[in-house]
Enzyme design. Structure first.
Site, PDB file in Angstrom:
ATOM      1  N   HIS A 151     -25.124  14.430   4.258  1.00 18.11           N
ATOM      2  CA  HIS A 151     -25.250  13.104   4.868  1.00 18.11           C
ATOM      3  C   HIS A 151     -25.986  12.126   3.948  1.00 18.11           C
ATOM      4  O   HIS A 151     -26.405  11.063   4.383  1.00 18.11           O
ATOM      5  CB  HIS A 151     -25.937  13.217   6.238  1.00 18.11           C
TER       6      HIS A 151
ATOM      7  N   HIS B 138     -15.632  20.934   7.570  1.00 19.88           N
ATOM      8  CA  HIS B 138     -14.811  21.208   8.756  1.00 19.88           C
ATOM      9  C   HIS B 138     -13.812  22.328   8.503  1.00 19.88           C
ATOM     10  O   HIS B 138     -13.478  23.078   9.412  1.00 19.88           O
ATOM     11  CB  HIS B 138     -14.099  19.929   9.223  1.00 19.88           C
TER      12      HIS B 138
ATOM     13  N   ASN C  26     -12.697  15.796  14.663  1.00 18.87           N
ATOM     14  CA  ASN C  26     -12.030  15.461  13.394  1.00 18.87           C
ATOM     15  C   ASN C  26     -12.192  13.994  13.019  1.00 18.87           C
ATOM     16  O   ASN C  26     -11.823  13.580  11.938  1.00 18.87           O
ATOM     17  CB  ASN C  26     -10.530  15.774  13.472  1.00 18.87           C
TER      18      ASN C  26
ATOM     19  N   ARG D  14     -16.940  16.215   3.951  1.00 18.43           N
ATOM     20  CA  ARG D  14     -16.769  16.503   5.368  1.00 18.43           C
ATOM     21  C   ARG D  14     -15.538  17.380   5.593  1.00 18.43           C
ATOM     22  O   ARG D  14     -15.529  18.269   6.466  1.00 18.43           O
ATOM     23  CB  ARG D  14     -16.643  15.177   6.135  1.00 18.43           C
TER      24      ARG D  14
END
Ligand code: HEM
Ligand SMILES: *[C@@H]1O[C@H](CO)[C@@H](O)[C@H](O)[C@H]1NC(C)=O
Ligand SMILES: *[C@@H]1O[C@H](CO)[C@@H](O)[C@H](O)[C@H]1NC(C)=O
Ligand SMILES: *[C@@H]1O[C@H](CO)[C@@H](O)[C@H](O)[C@H]1NC(C)=O
Ligand SMILES: *[C@@H]1O[C@H](CO)[C@@H](O)[C@H](O)[C@H]1NC(C)=O
Ligand SMILES: CC(=O)N[C@H]1CO[C@H](CO)[C@@H](O)[C@@H]1O
Length: 327
Positions: free
Chosen positions: A194, A69, A94, A65
């Site tokens: 995921h 990001h 976040n 992740r």
């Protein structure tokens, strides 16, 4: 669709992306070879990731992740790592981004061997690859390109603007990835991140209790799955619990996520949407069927994501601490 045809489709899609989206020319595999006083930079990072993985497998979703990001906001320039009021890491999306301490640890180890050589942006990409490989059971690996440099700008509103929403439709998700130079099949592959990790209940309460104002659960979700998630996510809880994103094999990097989607057990709305939309459902079905093709294809997509808007050559800087811009 037969399994063979499915695999062929995925392969064809993958080859298409390779030709349509070339990786960033200035990056190269093994950029740090011979540049760190005899220290093997990638091996140094790998040993730190492996030690962490040995006591905490959740480093895999954390780093996945983190790289997503970082790369989607101002490119893969480590802007997500910068501390300070109003930086990216303070933005609402976040939540649950973790792994900053592991990046710090790797940076400190490398600074002690060769100060000012290895960028924080590259550490993110190398460490994430190492975590993904460990999370997949070390049955394959993929080479990542390096040579990125660190940016010196980090603004919270950039994160809010560039990160896709948890309830995006498949066309909205495709558009968000296309804006970063990634194809629809890369979007489907990368959402496969995921396959590990958690989401907070707050992202799915509407699907469980009041979908689109109906007062009922989302009809796209298996009712037995709704009941199970409701027990973890009470409607009026004051605590924001977490639930697994892949209820098949929650801590392994594999194609189970896609199988869950076909069983209507996608957790976030965006997950379930890619299984039903005609632009993405064939890819989802092919990945769910071909258990061996996902890891390698995912690695390829991660490499392409790692090429988004990178700084190279004399652009940007090599930070001393990943949390602060070097003056
Ligand atoms: C349309 C694109 C995407 C959306 C809307 C999305 C949204 C989300 C949301 C809402 C969460 C839960 C966060 C929380 O509860 O705090 C999450 C978790 C996660 N996402 Fe995504 N995501 C997307 C794409 C990706 C991609 C491309 C990757 C990596 C390749 C990724 C990897 C992860 C991982 C590993 C977690 C679990 C984090 C953990 O357990 O700490 N996501 N995502
Ligand atoms: C190699 O190590 C020496 C001694 O620690 C140091 O002074 C020098 O800067 C290092 N070289 C590089 C390329 O980092
Ligand atoms: C949500 O509800 C509105 C109004 O009832 C309807 O027009 C719309 O199609 C629904 N959207 C979805 C995704 O179900
Ligand atoms: C994808 O969705 C379309 C439209 O809903 C449907 O006609 C098609 O059969 C689906 N394809 C697969 C492979 O599920
Ligand atoms: C940020 O980087 C740019 C070059 O990429 C440079 O011109 C500028 O001076 C830097 N600012 C700071 C505060 O380091
Ligand atoms: C690590 C970090 O800085 N997390 C921040 C994420 O954003 C929220 C506000 O939305 C802050 O409270 C957290 O500190």
């Amino acid at each position: 669709m037969t399994a063979a045809l499915g695999a062929a489709t995925v392969l064809a899609l993958a080859l298409l992306c390779l030709t349509v989206v070339p990786s960033h020319a200035a990056l190269q595999v093994g950029f740090y070879r011979g540049k760190c006083n005899g220290t093997d930079v990638e091996a140094t990072i790998k040993s730190i990731v492996a030690a962490r993985f040995g006591r905490d497998r959740s480093i895999v979703p954390a780093l996945l992740r983190l790289q997503f990001h970082d790369c989607f906001v101002r490119g893969c320039d480590a802007s997500i790592l910068l501390d300070g009021s109003g930086t990216e890491k303070t933005a609402r999306p976040n939540l649950s981004v973790r792994g900053y301490d592991l990046i710090d640890q790797a940076k400190a180890a490398l600074e002690s061997k060769c100060p000012g050589v290895v960028s924080c942006a590259d550490i993110i990409v190398v460490a994430t690859r190492d975590a993904v490989v460990l999370g997949g059971g070390t049955q394959y690996t993929y080479a990542v390109q390096t040579g990125r440099r660190d940016g010196n700008i980090s603004v919270a509103s950039d994160a809010t603007r560039n990160l896709p929403g948890d309830s995006f439709s498949a066309p909205q998700a495709i558009a968000a990835f296309r804006a970063k130079g990634l194809s629809a099949s890369d979007m489907v592959l990368l959402l496969g991140g995921h396959t590990v990790g958690l989401t907070h209940c707050s992202f799915i309460l509407n699907r469980l209790y009041n979908y689109n104002g109906s007062g009922k659960p989302d009809p796209a979700m298996d009712p037995a799955f709704v009941a199970m998630l409701k027990s973890r996510c009470p409607q009026t809880s004051t605590v924001d619990n977490t639930v697994l994103l892949d209820h098949g094999t929650p801590t392994t990097v594999d194609n189970s996520y896609y199988k869950q989607l076909l069983a209507r057990r996608g957790v976030l709305k965006v997950d379930q949407n890619i299984a039903s939309d005609s632009a993405t459902n064939a890819t989802v079905r092919a990945l769910a069927g071909g258990s061996s093709s996902f890891p390698a294809l995912f690695g390829g997509a991660m490499v392409r994501m790692g090429g988004i808007q990178v700084l190279t050559g004399t652009q940007g800087q090599i930070r001393k601490s990943c949390r602060v811009v070097k003056k």
